[in-house]
Every structure is written in C-alpha cells, then in structure tokens.
Motif scaffolding. Structure first.
Motif, short mmCIF file in Angstrom:
data_model
loop_
_atom_site.label_atom_id
_atom_site.label_comp_id
_atom_site.label_asym_id
_atom_site.label_seq_id
_atom_site.Cartn_x
_atom_site.Cartn_y
_atom_site.Cartn_z
N SER A 142 0.56 -1.32 0.03
CA SER A 142 -0.10 -0.10 -0.05
C SER A 142 0.87 1.20 -0.08
CB SER A 142 -0.96 -0.03 1.25
OG SER A 142 -0.18 0.09 2.59
N ARG A 143 1.98 1.38 0.78
CA ARG A 143 2.69 2.58 0.93
C ARG A 143 3.53 2.48 -0.52
NH1 ARG A 143 2.76 1.51 6.42
NH2 ARG A 143 2.46 3.71 7.44
N ARG A 144 3.99 1.36 -0.98
CA ARG A 144 4.77 1.50 -2.36
C ARG A 144 3.97 1.84 -3.37
NH1 ARG A 144 6.79 -3.70 -1.81
NH2 ARG A 144 5.13 -4.64 -2.87
N ASN A 145 2.67 1.86 -3.58
CA ASN A 145 1.86 2.10 -4.66
C ASN A 145 1.39 3.46 -4.34
OD1 ASN A 145 1.67 -0.48 -5.97
ND2 ASN A 145 0.01 -1.18 -4.65
N ALA A 146 1.32 4.10 -3.01
CA ALA A 146 0.90 5.42 -2.91
C ALA A 146 2.15 6.20 -3.18
CB ALA A 146 0.70 5.54 -1.33
N LEU A 147 3.21 5.69 -2.86
CA LEU A 147 4.62 6.38 -3.24
C LEU A 147 4.66 6.59 -4.77
CD1 LEU A 147 7.41 7.76 -2.82
CD2 LEU A 147 8.27 5.33 -2.77
N MET A 148 4.22 5.34 -5.59
CA MET A 148 4.31 5.29 -6.98
C MET A 148 3.43 6.59 -7.51
SD MET A 148 6.89 3.88 -7.93
CE MET A 148 6.57 4.58 -9.50
N HIS A 149 2.09 6.79 -6.90
CA HIS A 149 1.16 7.68 -7.41
C HIS A 149 1.65 8.76 -7.33
CE1 HIS A 149 -2.89 9.35 -7.69
NE2 HIS A 149 -2.57 10.13 -6.62
N HIS A 150 2.53 9.33 -6.34
CA HIS A 150 2.95 10.50 -6.11
C HIS A 150 4.01 11.04 -6.88
CE1 HIS A 150 0.85 12.66 -2.68
NE2 HIS A 150 0.46 11.46 -2.45
N LEU A 151 5.06 10.03 -7.42
CA LEU A 151 6.13 10.33 -8.48
C LEU A 151 5.57 10.64 -9.83
CD1 LEU A 151 8.26 7.47 -7.48
CD2 LEU A 151 8.70 9.78 -6.75
N PRO A 152 5.79 11.77 -10.35
CA PRO A 152 5.46 12.15 -11.51
C PRO A 152 5.54 11.18 -12.90
CG PRO A 152 6.71 13.90 -10.79
CD PRO A 152 6.92 12.66 -9.90
N ALA A 153 4.54 10.69 -13.33
CA ALA A 153 4.71 9.75 -14.55
C ALA A 153 5.81 9.78 -15.44
CB ALA A 153 3.57 9.64 -15.07
N ASN A 154 5.99 11.34 -15.79
CA ASN A 154 7.05 11.75 -16.76
C ASN A 154 8.46 11.93 -16.30
OD1 ASN A 154 6.41 13.94 -15.54
ND2 ASN A 154 6.56 15.44 -17.04
N ALA A 155 8.60 11.71 -15.10
CA ALA A 155 10.06 11.87 -14.25
C ALA A 155 10.67 10.61 -14.57
CB ALA A 155 9.89 12.17 -13.06
N GLN A 156 12.20 10.65 -14.86
CA GLN A 156 13.01 9.54 -14.90
C GLN A 156 13.13 8.99 -13.48
OE1 GLN A 156 17.08 9.76 -16.26
NE2 GLN A 156 16.24 8.50 -17.85
N LYS A 157 13.27 7.61 -13.36
CA LYS A 157 13.51 7.10 -12.14
C LYS A 157 14.67 6.23 -12.12
CE LYS A 157 8.49 7.57 -11.53
NZ LYS A 157 8.44 7.83 -13.06
N TRP A 158 15.48 6.19 -11.22
CA TRP A 158 16.80 5.28 -11.33
C TRP A 158 16.31 4.25 -9.72
CZ3 TRP A 158 21.13 4.91 -14.47
CH2 TRP A 158 21.08 5.68 -15.50
#
Length: 355
Positions: A306-322
């Motif tokens: 639940s926390r992992r999915n909530a975190l992903m919801h807050h990360l901009p979809a168009n941002a690069q993630k490493w």
C-alpha cells in the motif's frame, strides 16, 4: 532526463557505459556491487553533490589518480573530472570555471534512501542539509549566500580558537555572516512554508490515515541575526566557537502536534521521511517547470504494497526514475515500474535482464 551515463575509475568501476530510456532503470544485485555508486555518480554529474561523502578524492577507484563522469542530463552534455590537479567541469563543450557556473543551468535531483529516516530522528544537521539541497537547486542567491556563510563561519571559528582573537577581524567576518546568513534564513523560511502543505498531503496519502504533519522553521538566532551575535559574543569567546546563526537552525517536524522524533512510530517516521522527499520533488517541479530525476536507493523492498503504490502515485509519471534493489520480487506488484529496463550488477560489471 539522462539517456547516457559514462564512468571512468569511479568507485568500483574501471569503466561503465549505460544507455537508459526516458522512464529510467532498475539496478539489481547483491550488496556492495556498485548499484548505489551509479546513483551517486548521477547526483554528482547533475548537482556536484554526493550524499555519501564530502571529499571527492575518495570517489576515485583505488589505485587510480582520479575519476571521470559524463552524460547528457536535460539535453546538455556534461563532464565532471577530478584529479590531483583539482576539479574540471564542462557543459556542452564549454569549460566551466567554477562549481557555481556549472550549476547555474544544471538539472534537478531527488535522492531517496533508507538513511532518510535520519531526517526525522537524527540530529539537526541532516535537516539543514535537506533544506540546503533544495534551496541550492532553486535559487542562485541561496547557493551563493550559503557558500559564503560557510566560508566566513570557518574563518570566524578559527579566530575564536586563538588565545587572543582579534576583534577587528571577528567583526569583519560577522558582517559577512550577517549579510549572507540573513539571506539563508529568509529563503529557508519560505522553503519550509512552501514544503509544509505538500509534505502534509503526501503524509496523509501514503499512510492512508489522517495524520496531520506540520513543518516549522526554527531559526537558531531568532529573527535578528546581528542582535543575536552581539548578545552571544561573550559566550562564543568563552566556548571558542560560533553558537548562533543558520548553522544551528532547526526544522521542526510534528505529527498530531507532537515531535515526530519522540512520539511517531517507526512506520510513521518512515512515511514522514518519504513525504519530505516527495514534497521536495513537487516543489522543484512547481518552481522549475520540469520534474527532477528521482534516485531511489533500495527503498521499495522496505515498504508494504500500500505504501509502495501510494509512493508511485506521487512520483510524476514523466519523471525519470533510477531504482536500486537487491531483489525484484516486489516489482511485479508495482505496475508502474514493470516496464523499466533492468540491469544486474556483479563486481562492477553490468548485464541486461530481460523483462
């Protein structure tokens, strides 16, 4: 975004050449194989900052005379080289004479790691660094004044340690401290005011509970830095160190009105640390009009779904993630990350992992 990253004699890598799509990459492997070092190299390339050390000489591979990092963040080809002769910086085939000139048109970074828990329960120095890292990415005035304040503070402390400090020199450095410390205080106060509602929203969404989070800026000198230095002069002479100023500021974090370091559970503290970094990313995006690169160092395996999915919801979809991780089990439970390119690291060697 960053599509290419090249390393030479950096940490455990004799050489490295990575090609990464816009979405980013997942770096997996056992501990101490170089995953975090790749994120560190990106942070240095973009912001000339390492979250792991203040001494660039320690970043060179053992036995080498220096290191090199190159890549193309924000469509700008950049190089950072360090050797015994010092630091050499280049952007789009143009040598940059100073770190300040290199950073003027640099990109944005958010670093997230398990050590972020220290933002909540650690000493104030970590929270000041958090504000400084944001402020330096947003404001040339912040970066300049913070640097000049630190230089003057070191000089003043050296004078105070002398048997008979020279008053005229102390006063001269105090003028510099007041001038630039006042700028830092003003900009920190605005930063905290801007971050507070963003962090509160992230805290509520990630926890899934109504856990009111508040941030308060507490300047160590009060509102008048000059007057505080005057009042502290006898104590500073006795202690032989500067005791008032932005280097003693505090960022007060409270959940339900109670100090988070003392009364928040470990789960609440972990959520709070994530919320601070998400607020940082949102503020950088709002102020600069483009999302930062997110460097996420081995944090997903520590979060429940639940926390992992909530975190992903807050990360901009168009941002690069490493993203670094020691295992990929959690990845199948996180749809937003399934399509990221995957690399496996083993003793400084990188291999593609088929999706």
């Amino acid at each position: 975004m960053l599509s290419t990253l090249r390393l030479l004699d950096f940490r455990c890598f004799p050489t490295l050449d990575l090609q990464v799509p816009p979405g980013g990459a997942v770096l997996t492997g056992d501990n101490a194989q170089g995953k975090t070092s790749i994120l560190e190299a990106i942070c240095l390339l973009v912001r000339l900052h390492s979250p792991r050390t203040h001494r660039m000489a320690t970043l060179a591979r053992f036995g080498s005379g220096g290191f090199g990092i190159a890549g193309d963040p924000w469509q700008s080809e950049r190089q950072v080289r360090h050797s015994r002769e010092g630091l050499f910086l280049k952007a789009d085939d143009e040598a940059r004479a100073s770190q300040s000139s290199y950073l003027e048109d640099g990109g944005l970074i958010v670093w997230m790691g398990n050590e972020d828990l220290d933002l909540v329960r650690g000493p104030g120095e970590g929270r000041r660094r958090y504000l400084d890292f944001i402020g330096s990415q947003l404001s040339t005035d912040y970066r300049r004044s913070a640097s000049r304040y630190r230089q003057a503070l070191r000089a003043k402390n050296l004078l105070l340690k002398q048997a008979r400090p020279r008053d005229a020199e102390l006063l001269a450095y105090e003028e510099i401290l007041v001038e630039h410390g006042t700028v830092v205080m003003r900009l920190r106060a605005q930063l905290v005011a801007d971050l507070s509602p963003l962090a509160a929203t992230a805290q509520r969404d990630i926890s899934g509970k109504d856990e009111p989070l508040t941030l308060h800026y507490l300047p160590a000198s009060g509102p008048d830095l000059r007057e505080s230095m005057l009042q502290a002069r006898e104590r500073e002479t006795r202690l032989r160190q500067a005791v008032v100023g932005p280097h003693r500021d505090e960022l007060d974090l409270r959940v339900h009105g109670m100090p988070a370091s003392q009364f928040a559970s470990e789960g609440q503290q972990r959520t709070l640390a994530l919320s601070l970094k998400l607020a940082q990313g949102q503020l950088l995006t709002l102020r600069r009009g483009a999302p930062p690169i997110y460097l996420l160092d081995d944090i997903f395996g520590e979060l429940d779904p639940s926390r992992r999915n909530a975190l992903m919801h807050h990360l901009p979809a168009n941002a690069q993630k490493w993203i670094t991780t020691t295992h990929l089990d959690w990845l199948e439970e996180t749809p937003e990350l399934r399509e990221l390119v995957r690399y496996r690291l083993d003793s400084g060697h990188v291999k593609d992992i088929p999706i």
